[in-house]
Motif scaffolding. Structure first.
Motif, PDB file in Angstrom:
ATOM      1  N   LEU A   1    -103.829  87.487  42.950  1.00 41.02           N
ATOM      2  CA  LEU A   1    -105.120  87.152  43.547  1.00 41.02           C
ATOM      3  C   LEU A   1    -104.878  86.543  44.931  1.00 41.02           C
ATOM      4  CD1 LEU A   1    -106.686  85.443  40.399  1.00 41.02           C
ATOM      5  CD2 LEU A   1    -106.925  87.832  41.110  1.00 41.02           C
ATOM      6  N   GLU A   2    -105.522  87.095  45.924  1.00 39.50           N
ATOM      7  CA  GLU A   2    -105.384  86.607  47.292  1.00 39.50           C
ATOM      8  C   GLU A   2    -106.644  85.872  47.721  1.00 39.50           C
ATOM      9  OE1 GLU A   2    -102.489  90.181  49.004  1.00 39.50           O
ATOM     10  OE2 GLU A   2    -104.612  90.129  49.580  1.00 39.50           O
ATOM     11  N   GLY A   3    -106.468  84.837  48.533  1.00 37.61           N
ATOM     12  CA  GLY A   3    -107.602  84.138  49.115  1.00 37.61           C
ATOM     13  C   GLY A   3    -108.350  83.214  48.183  1.00 37.61           C
ATOM     14  N   VAL A   4    -107.781  82.896  47.008  1.00 36.68           N
ATOM     15  CA  VAL A   4    -108.530  82.068  46.051  1.00 36.68           C
ATOM     16  C   VAL A   4    -108.106  80.595  46.083  1.00 36.68           C
ATOM     17  CG1 VAL A   4    -108.951  84.025  44.532  1.00 36.68           C
ATOM     18  CG2 VAL A   4    -106.972  82.576  44.112  1.00 36.68           C
ATOM     19  N   ILE A   5    -107.006  80.273  46.788  1.00 39.73           N
ATOM     20  CA  ILE A   5    -106.608  78.859  46.894  1.00 39.73           C
ATOM     21  C   ILE A   5    -106.469  78.431  48.360  1.00 39.73           C
ATOM     22  CG2 ILE A   5    -105.445  78.857  44.652  1.00 39.73           C
ATOM     23  CD1 ILE A   5    -102.762  78.919  46.172  1.00 39.73           C
ATOM     24  N   ASP A   6    -107.031  79.219  49.264  1.00 37.22           N
ATOM     25  CA  ASP A   6    -106.930  78.877  50.685  1.00 37.22           C
ATOM     26  C   ASP A   6    -107.585  77.537  51.003  1.00 37.22           C
ATOM     27  OD1 ASP A   6    -105.675  81.270  50.967  1.00 37.22           O
ATOM     28  OD2 ASP A   6    -107.340  82.311  51.943  1.00 37.22           O
ATOM     29  N   HIS A   7    -108.516  77.104  50.140  1.00 41.15           N
ATOM     30  CA  HIS A   7    -109.224  75.845  50.384  1.00 41.15           C
ATOM     31  C   HIS A   7    -108.451  74.630  49.881  1.00 41.15           C
ATOM     32  CE1 HIS A   7    -110.069  77.039  46.285  1.00 41.15           C
ATOM     33  NE2 HIS A   7    -110.535  75.836  46.012  1.00 41.15           N
ATOM     34  N   TRP A   8    -107.319  74.840  49.215  1.00 41.97           N
ATOM     35  CA  TRP A   8    -106.553  73.707  48.697  1.00 41.97           C
ATOM     36  C   TRP A   8    -106.074  72.809  49.844  1.00 41.97           C
ATOM     37  CZ3 TRP A   8    -102.553  75.139  44.339  1.00 41.97           C
ATOM     38  CH2 TRP A   8    -103.246  75.572  43.196  1.00 41.97           C
ATOM     39  N   PRO A   9    -106.234  71.496  49.749  1.00 42.29           N
ATOM     40  CA  PRO A   9    -105.632  70.595  50.738  1.00 42.29           C
ATOM     41  C   PRO A   9    -104.121  70.780  50.859  1.00 42.29           C
ATOM     42  CG  PRO A   9    -107.268  69.422  49.439  1.00 42.29           C
ATOM     43  CD  PRO A   9    -107.108  70.782  48.798  1.00 42.29           C
ATOM     44  N   ALA A  10    -103.466  71.180  49.756  1.00 38.67           N
ATOM     45  CA  ALA A  10    -102.016  71.386  49.786  1.00 38.67           C
ATOM     46  C   ALA A  10    -101.597  72.479  50.756  1.00 38.67           C
ATOM     47  CB  ALA A  10    -101.512  71.736  48.381  1.00 38.67           C
ATOM     48  N   LEU A  11    -102.546  73.344  51.132  1.00 37.95           N
ATOM     49  CA  LEU A  11    -102.241  74.432  52.056  1.00 37.95           C
ATOM     50  C   LEU A  11    -102.822  74.208  53.451  1.00 37.95           C
ATOM     51  CD1 LEU A  11    -102.795  77.387  49.597  1.00 37.95           C
ATOM     52  CD2 LEU A  11    -100.670  76.918  50.807  1.00 37.95           C
ATOM     53  N   ASN A  12    -103.659  73.173  53.628  1.00 38.61           N
ATOM     54  CA  ASN A  12    -104.224  72.949  54.956  1.00 38.61           C
ATOM     55  C   ASN A  12    -104.296  71.473  55.345  1.00 38.61           C
ATOM     56  OD1 ASN A  12    -106.944  72.412  53.621  1.00 38.61           O
ATOM     57  ND2 ASN A  12    -106.669  74.581  53.124  1.00 38.61           N
ATOM     58  N   GLN A  13    -105.228  70.687  54.786  1.00 37.83           N
ATOM     59  CA  GLN A  13    -105.350  69.292  55.225  1.00 37.83           C
ATOM     60  C   GLN A  13    -104.081  68.484  55.009  1.00 37.83           C
ATOM     61  OE1 GLN A  13    -107.697  70.924  53.231  1.00 37.83           O
ATOM     62  NE2 GLN A  13    -109.589  69.721  53.198  1.00 37.83           N
ATOM     63  N   HIS A  14    -103.428  68.678  53.857  1.00 37.83           N
ATOM     64  CA  HIS A  14    -102.186  67.961  53.535  1.00 37.83           C
ATOM     65  C   HIS A  14    -101.103  68.982  53.183  1.00 37.83           C
ATOM     66  CE1 HIS A  14    -105.201  64.768  51.963  1.00 37.83           C
ATOM     67  NE2 HIS A  14    -104.915  64.516  53.221  1.00 37.83           N
ATOM     68  N   PRO A  15    -100.622  69.747  54.139  1.00 32.93           N
ATOM     69  CA  PRO A  15     -99.626  70.786  53.804  1.00 32.93           C
ATOM     70  C   PRO A  15     -98.409  70.174  53.113  1.00 32.93           C
ATOM     71  CG  PRO A  15    -100.377  71.002  56.072  1.00 32.93           C
ATOM     72  CD  PRO A  15    -100.905  69.695  55.577  1.00 32.93           C
ATOM     73  N   TRP A  16     -98.100  70.697  51.941  1.00 29.87           N
ATOM     74  CA  TRP A  16     -96.966  70.156  51.203  1.00 29.87           C
ATOM     75  C   TRP A  16     -95.662  70.475  51.922  1.00 29.87           C
ATOM     76  CZ3 TRP A  16     -98.149  71.296  45.318  1.00 29.87           C
ATOM     77  CH2 TRP A  16     -99.178  70.415  44.896  1.00 29.87           C
ATOM     78  N   SER A  17     -94.829  69.469  52.012  1.00 29.96           N
ATOM     79  CA  SER A  17     -93.522  69.591  52.651  1.00 29.96           C
ATOM     80  C   SER A  17     -92.658  68.479  52.096  1.00 29.96           C
ATOM     81  CB  SER A  17     -93.651  69.439  54.169  1.00 29.96           C
ATOM     82  OG  SER A  17     -94.101  68.121  54.487  1.00 29.96           O
ATOM     83  N   ILE A  18     -91.389  68.487  52.429  1.00 35.68           N
ATOM     84  CA  ILE A  18     -90.505  67.422  51.988  1.00 35.68           C
ATOM     85  C   ILE A  18     -90.982  66.079  52.542  1.00 35.68           C
ATOM     86  CG2 ILE A  18     -88.191  66.463  52.353  1.00 35.68           C
ATOM     87  CD1 ILE A  18     -87.077  69.192  51.807  1.00 35.68           C
ATOM     88  N   GLU A  19     -91.375  66.067  53.801  1.00 36.42           N
ATOM     89  CA  GLU A  19     -91.825  64.817  54.416  1.00 36.42           C
ATOM     90  C   GLU A  19     -93.071  64.282  53.708  1.00 36.42           C
ATOM     91  OE1 GLU A  19     -91.022  67.566  56.087  1.00 36.42           O
ATOM     92  OE2 GLU A  19     -89.128  66.887  56.965  1.00 36.42           O
ATOM     93  N   TYR A  20     -93.987  65.193  53.351  1.00 31.68           N
ATOM     94  CA  TYR A  20     -95.209  64.766  52.678  1.00 31.68           C
ATOM     95  C   TYR A  20     -94.900  64.218  51.284  1.00 31.68           C
ATOM     96  CZ  TYR A  20     -99.909  64.936  50.669  1.00 31.68           C
ATOM     97  OH  TYR A  20    -101.095  64.620  50.040  1.00 31.68           O
ATOM     98  N   LEU A  21     -94.002  64.882  50.553  1.00 28.08           N
ATOM     99  CA  LEU A  21     -93.630  64.402  49.223  1.00 28.08           C
ATOM    100  C   LEU A  21     -92.964  63.036  49.298  1.00 28.08           C
ATOM    101  CD1 LEU A  21     -92.275  67.633  47.498  1.00 28.08           C
ATOM    102  CD2 LEU A  21     -94.337  66.356  46.909  1.00 28.08           C
ATOM    103  N   ARG A  22     -92.130  62.849  50.305  1.00 27.62           N
ATOM    104  CA  ARG A  22     -91.519  61.520  50.479  1.00 27.62           C
ATOM    105  C   ARG A  22     -92.600  60.469  50.700  1.00 27.62           C
ATOM    106  NH1 ARG A  22     -86.064  61.392  51.001  1.00 27.62           N
ATOM    107  NH2 ARG A  22     -84.903  63.081  52.046  1.00 27.62           N
ATOM    108  N   CYS A  23     -93.608  60.816  51.480  1.00 26.13           N
ATOM    109  CA  CYS A  23     -94.653  59.861  51.835  1.00 26.13           C
ATOM    110  C   CYS A  23     -95.481  59.454  50.620  1.00 26.13           C
ATOM    111  CB  CYS A  23     -95.543  60.450  52.923  1.00 26.13           C
ATOM    112  SG  CYS A  23     -96.929  59.395  53.397  1.00 26.13           S
ATOM    113  N   VAL A  24     -95.938  60.435  49.817  1.00 28.00           N
ATOM    114  CA  VAL A  24     -96.863  60.121  48.723  1.00 28.00           C
ATOM    115  C   VAL A  24     -96.164  59.793  47.410  1.00 28.00           C
ATOM    116  CG1 VAL A  24     -98.680  61.542  49.737  1.00 28.00           C
ATOM    117  CG2 VAL A  24     -97.196  62.530  47.979  1.00 28.00           C
TER     118      VAL A  24
END
Length: 405
Positions: free
Chosen positions: A193-216
């Motif tokens: 399924l394409e385009g069904v999780i584009d609204h997730w903060p994990a993909l835009n407002q709070h892009p998940w990354s190593i730095e983000y995981l360290r922070c939270v």
């Protein structure tokens, strides 16, 4: 740190009489007496070393109960006792003038209560650990910036398998509920399924990354699987902070210990900041169960980690957030060609090494038809119930799966 105890005490009931301690007769009176003593110490103006001792006695007694027999046989009352022991230990650690190490130990104690205990007092451990985490972030922000700035991962392009068009999992963009139900759910057909999780903060407002995981979540203690796959003899589990996991298994790629993988269903309950970054797929509403019955799993690890060919008893949406994964799927109709283990423990897992099969031991395997794909960030793979699936991370990867009925 001076205001730490005032923040924690403000989250507790104002009076000792309002602090609930009610257990069934499955918990011995000597243990409830110790719990009540710890409660008195919590509301007493006098201080001594005894609160720590009392809390540790409660933890030791309940830990023994938690580790007697199988986990499903552990009575919930004893898991609640363990959580209270964790709460009392955190109070003892933080009441006076806690050091940075005391606060980190308090965070770990809360995490052990969240992982091994049961909810008490409307999720008080979750409230307290958020307070503690705020203190840890403030005290280590500058240190982590300087320490981790040089530890960047060299991103190499993953070796993407060549997939023939005739065996590629089909793709569809944002199908309606009716279309998904008719074309994929009822006939149990895999689809991306394409385009069904584009609204997730994990993909835009709070892009998940190593730095983000360290922070939270850097200071949080989580279960980690050690080994490239759970069928390996050397596979094991351990407890590490997220920072320790990243340093040891992501940045240093495991060293002599091999591959480490953070794979668990409690992560989003334990760390609500991450749960707020994702959403349940709308298509789960087509299931028969309630929303609370949906199991959400986190899968975070380096390239090379493998989930051996196996099947699950529920429908599965596998959402790719970071990195890419290779997935191969087989129909349950071909189970006899996939050589499941004979043991009850691994009966849902194939003995075959999918990408390097032993043709002499498993001659029928090559005759089993399959579909395959490479999941990229934003893709959601529908894996129908009982469909066999093999998954290999092609690079640093973070996925979220939803099991539903």
């Amino acid at each position: 740190m001076a205001t730490l105890w005032s923040k924690i005490s403000a989250a507790l009931p104002a009076e000792e009489e309002q602090f609930p301690l009610q257990f069934s007769d499955k918990v011995e009176s000597s243990v409830t007496d110790m719990l009540k003593r710890s409660r008195r110490q919590l509301y007493s103006d006098t201080t001594s070393t005894s609160p720590t001792l009392s809390a540790q006695i409660i933890l030791d007694l309940s830990w023994e109960k938690l580790n007697t027999g199988t986990w499903r046989d552990v009575d919930k009352e004893w898991r609640r006792v363990y959580s209270y022991g964790c709460l009392f230990k955190v109070a003892a650690l933080c009441r006076e003038d806690p050091s940075a190490d005391d606060v980190r130990q308090a965070v770990r104690t809360c995490d052990m209560g969240l992982l091994m205990g049961a909810a008490i007092m409307d999720g008080i451990l979750q409230v307290v650990v958020r307070i503690l985490q705020g203190e840890v972030r403030k005290s280590t922000e500058e240190e982590e910036e300087s320490e981790h700035e040089v530890k960047r991962i060299k991103i190499e392009g993953p070796r993407v398998p060549l997939i023939r068009e005739e065996v590629t999992v089909p793709r569809t963009k944002r199908p309606s509920l009716e279309s998904f139900n008719t074309n994929y759910l009822l006939p149990l057909k895999p689809v991306i399924l394409e385009g069904v999780i584009d609204h997730w903060p994990a993909l835009n407002q709070h892009p998940w990354s190593i730095e983000y995981l360290r922070c939270v979540a850097g200071c949080r203690t989580v279960p980690v699987e050690v080994g490239s796959r759970y069928t390996d003899e050397a596979w094991s589990q351990t407890l590490l902070t997220v920072n320790e996991f990243i340093d040891q298994y992501i940045l240093n790629k495991g060293g002599a210990e091999g591959v480490g993988y953070l794979a668990q269903h409690q992560l989003f309950d334990q760390i609500p900041e991450l749960k707020e970054d994702i959403r349940l797929p709308d298509y789960c509403c087509l299931g028969e169960g309630e929303e609370d019955d949906i199991t959400v799993n986190a899968w975070f690890g380096p390239g090379g980690t493998v989930s051996p060919l196996h099947q699950d008893p529920q429908q599965n949406f596998l959402a790719q957030v970071v990195g890419s994964k290779y997935v191969r799927l087989y129909s349950p109709e071909d189970t006899d060609k996939l050589y499941p283990h004979q043991s009850q423990l691994l009966h849902n897992t194939s003995q075959v090494e999918v990408e390097n099969p032993d043709k002499e031991r498993f001659p029928e395997f090559a005759k089993a038809p399959y579909l395959e794909c490479v999941l990229q960030p934003g893709d959601v793979l529908f894996i129908p119930v009982r469909h066999w699936h093999y998954v290999r991370s092609l690079e640093l990867s973070f996925s979220v799966s939803f099991w539903w009925s």
